[in-house]
Design a protein around this motif. Structure first.
Motif, PDB file in Angstrom:
ATOM      1  N   ILE A  34      40.173  34.359  35.967  1.00 29.57           N
ATOM      2  CA  ILE A  34      40.549  35.593  35.290  1.00 29.57           C
ATOM      3  C   ILE A  34      39.438  36.642  35.352  1.00 29.57           C
ATOM      4  CG2 ILE A  34      39.794  35.004  32.935  1.00 29.57           C
ATOM      5  CD1 ILE A  34      43.171  36.622  33.979  1.00 29.57           C
ATOM      6  N   GLY A  35      38.186  36.208  35.302  1.00 31.45           N
ATOM      7  CA  GLY A  35      37.078  37.155  35.413  1.00 31.45           C
ATOM      8  C   GLY A  35      37.073  37.859  36.762  1.00 31.45           C
ATOM      9  N   SER A  40      38.568  42.689  40.040  1.00 29.37           N
ATOM     10  CA  SER A  40      39.304  43.315  41.140  1.00 29.37           C
ATOM     11  C   SER A  40      40.212  44.429  40.634  1.00 29.37           C
ATOM     12  CB  SER A  40      40.128  42.253  41.868  1.00 29.37           C
ATOM     13  OG  SER A  40      40.513  42.688  43.153  1.00 29.37           O
ATOM     14  N   ILE A  41      40.920  44.171  39.535  1.00 29.23           N
ATOM     15  CA  ILE A  41      41.818  45.179  38.954  1.00 29.23           C
ATOM     16  C   ILE A  41      41.033  46.392  38.469  1.00 29.23           C
ATOM     17  CG2 ILE A  41      43.383  45.659  37.028  1.00 29.23           C
ATOM     18  CD1 ILE A  41      44.321  42.703  37.291  1.00 29.23           C
ATOM     19  N   ASN A  42      39.942  46.148  37.752  1.00 25.45           N
ATOM     20  CA  ASN A  42      39.157  47.261  37.201  1.00 25.45           C
ATOM     21  C   ASN A  42      38.643  48.172  38.311  1.00 25.45           C
ATOM     22  OD1 ASN A  42      39.560  46.221  34.655  1.00 25.45           O
ATOM     23  ND2 ASN A  42      37.563  45.217  34.538  1.00 25.45           N
ATOM     24  N   ARG A  43      38.286  47.580  39.439  1.00 22.39           N
ATOM     25  CA  ARG A  43      37.724  48.365  40.535  1.00 22.39           C
ATOM     26  C   ARG A  43      38.802  49.082  41.366  1.00 22.39           C
ATOM     27  NH1 ARG A  43      32.235  47.327  41.164  1.00 22.39           N
ATOM     28  NH2 ARG A  43      32.234  48.008  43.339  1.00 22.39           N
ATOM     29  N   LEU A  44      40.076  48.865  41.030  1.00 28.15           N
ATOM     30  CA  LEU A  44      41.144  49.653  41.651  1.00 28.15           C
ATOM     31  C   LEU A  44      41.199  51.071  41.080  1.00 28.15           C
ATOM     32  CD1 LEU A  44      44.117  47.110  41.744  1.00 28.15           C
ATOM     33  CD2 LEU A  44      42.808  47.948  43.712  1.00 28.15           C
ATOM     34  N   SER A 194      29.308  42.898  43.132  1.00 27.80           N
ATOM     35  CA  SER A 194      29.206  41.454  42.924  1.00 27.80           C
ATOM     36  C   SER A 194      28.827  41.140  41.486  1.00 27.80           C
ATOM     37  CB  SER A 194      28.165  40.841  43.872  1.00 27.80           C
ATOM     38  OG  SER A 194      28.550  41.002  45.215  1.00 27.80           O
ATOM     39  N   GLU A 195      29.249  39.975  41.021  1.00 26.93           N
ATOM     40  CA  GLU A 195      28.877  39.467  39.703  1.00 26.93           C
ATOM     41  C   GLU A 195      28.671  37.962  39.792  1.00 26.93           C
ATOM     42  OE1 GLU A 195      31.392  40.406  36.431  1.00 26.93           O
ATOM     43  OE2 GLU A 195      31.356  42.577  36.807  1.00 26.93           O
ATOM     44  N   PHE A 211      30.601  36.029  42.848  1.00 28.90           N
ATOM     45  CA  PHE A 211      31.785  36.538  43.537  1.00 28.90           C
ATOM     46  C   PHE A 211      31.618  38.022  43.820  1.00 28.90           C
ATOM     47  CE2 PHE A 211      32.861  37.154  39.057  1.00 28.90           C
ATOM     48  CZ  PHE A 211      33.390  38.430  39.032  1.00 28.90           C
ATOM     49  N   THR A 212      32.419  38.500  44.746  1.00 30.25           N
ATOM     50  CA  THR A 212      32.294  39.875  45.245  1.00 30.25           C
ATOM     51  C   THR A 212      33.670  40.495  45.418  1.00 30.25           C
ATOM     52  OG1 THR A 212      30.253  39.329  46.426  1.00 30.25           O
ATOM     53  CG2 THR A 212      31.462  41.288  47.177  1.00 30.25           C
TER      54      THR A 212
END
Length: 218
Positions: A34-35, A40-44, A194-195, A211-212
């Motif tokens: 989920i993280g 990915s969603i936030n960066r859209l 990345s985080e 992850f990236t």
């Protein structure tokens, strides 16, 4: 300790969940990933009225979060797993009935959508299973509108190669390898983020996962 047969079965379920075991794996994937999915969603950077496509939505437990990012969003999900398509439709029944969400099967390579159909596209933890990555990237480019984005979110190879089940059908990537892949397509890399997070692996251990999300622009 899991046997080789159990690891191979887990790898197959992660690639394409089936049966009662597939539902359990999908629930675990939604919780553990989920993280990455929110990243990915936030960066859209979604805006009102945009049309969003996701490749490999799993059980769709994150779609409520996505559709609350802006008003009048339209979500379409593609899956290779019929079970996951059915589960996502159940979990998101209200969004489906409101015609803000729709779910379909595809073969992992081609889609039936018209050119320039979507404003934003994303996928989380599917790149390892792409059979023809260049062809798929170009297909997604075709159905993405001019100025649209495609977010590819994946766990880095250095982490993935520590997992015992990835020997069974996973193609591992780091940022450099994805960038090299993109050069063979019509896309351009617009952004990379990345985080690192602490997660429980599919076999139960707590580990640090890097992850990236790579944002491709048309």
């Amino acid at each position: 300790m899991a046997t080789l047969q159990q690891l191979e079965q887990l790898a197959a379920q992660l690639r394409q969940p089936k049966g009662a075991g597939g539902i359990d794996v999908a629930n675990m994937m939604n919780e553990n990933n989920i993280g990455m999915t929110y990243h990915s969603i936030n960066r859209l950077e979604l805006h009102e009225g945009q049309k969003v496509l996701e490749l490999g939505h799993g059980n769709g437990g994150h779609i409520n979060y996505l559709l609350n990012q802006a008003d009048r969003l339209q979500y379409t999900g593609l899956e290779m797993s019929e079970l996951m398509m059915e589960e996502a439709r159940k979990i998101n029944r209200q969004w489906v009935e409101n015609r803000q969400a729709a779910f379909f099967l595809y073969d992992g390579d081609q889609t039936s959508f018209n050119d320039n159909s979507f404003d934003k596209v994303f996928t989380v933890n599917t790149i390892y299973f792409w059979k023809n990555p260049v062809a798929l990237l170009n297909e997604i480019n075709r159905i993405t509108a001019e100025g649209g984005w495609f977010n590819i979110t994946f766990a880095q190879k250095a982490f993935m190669q520590t997992l015992p089940f990835v020997k069974f059908g996973f193609e591992l990537y780091d940022t450099k390898k994805v960038a090299e892949l993109v050069t063979k397509t019509a896309w351009k890399i617009a952004n990379t983020g990345s985080e690192t997070e602490t997660v429980k692996t599919k076999t139960g251990e707590l580990v640090e996962r890097e992850f990236t999300t790579i944002t491709l622009a048309k």
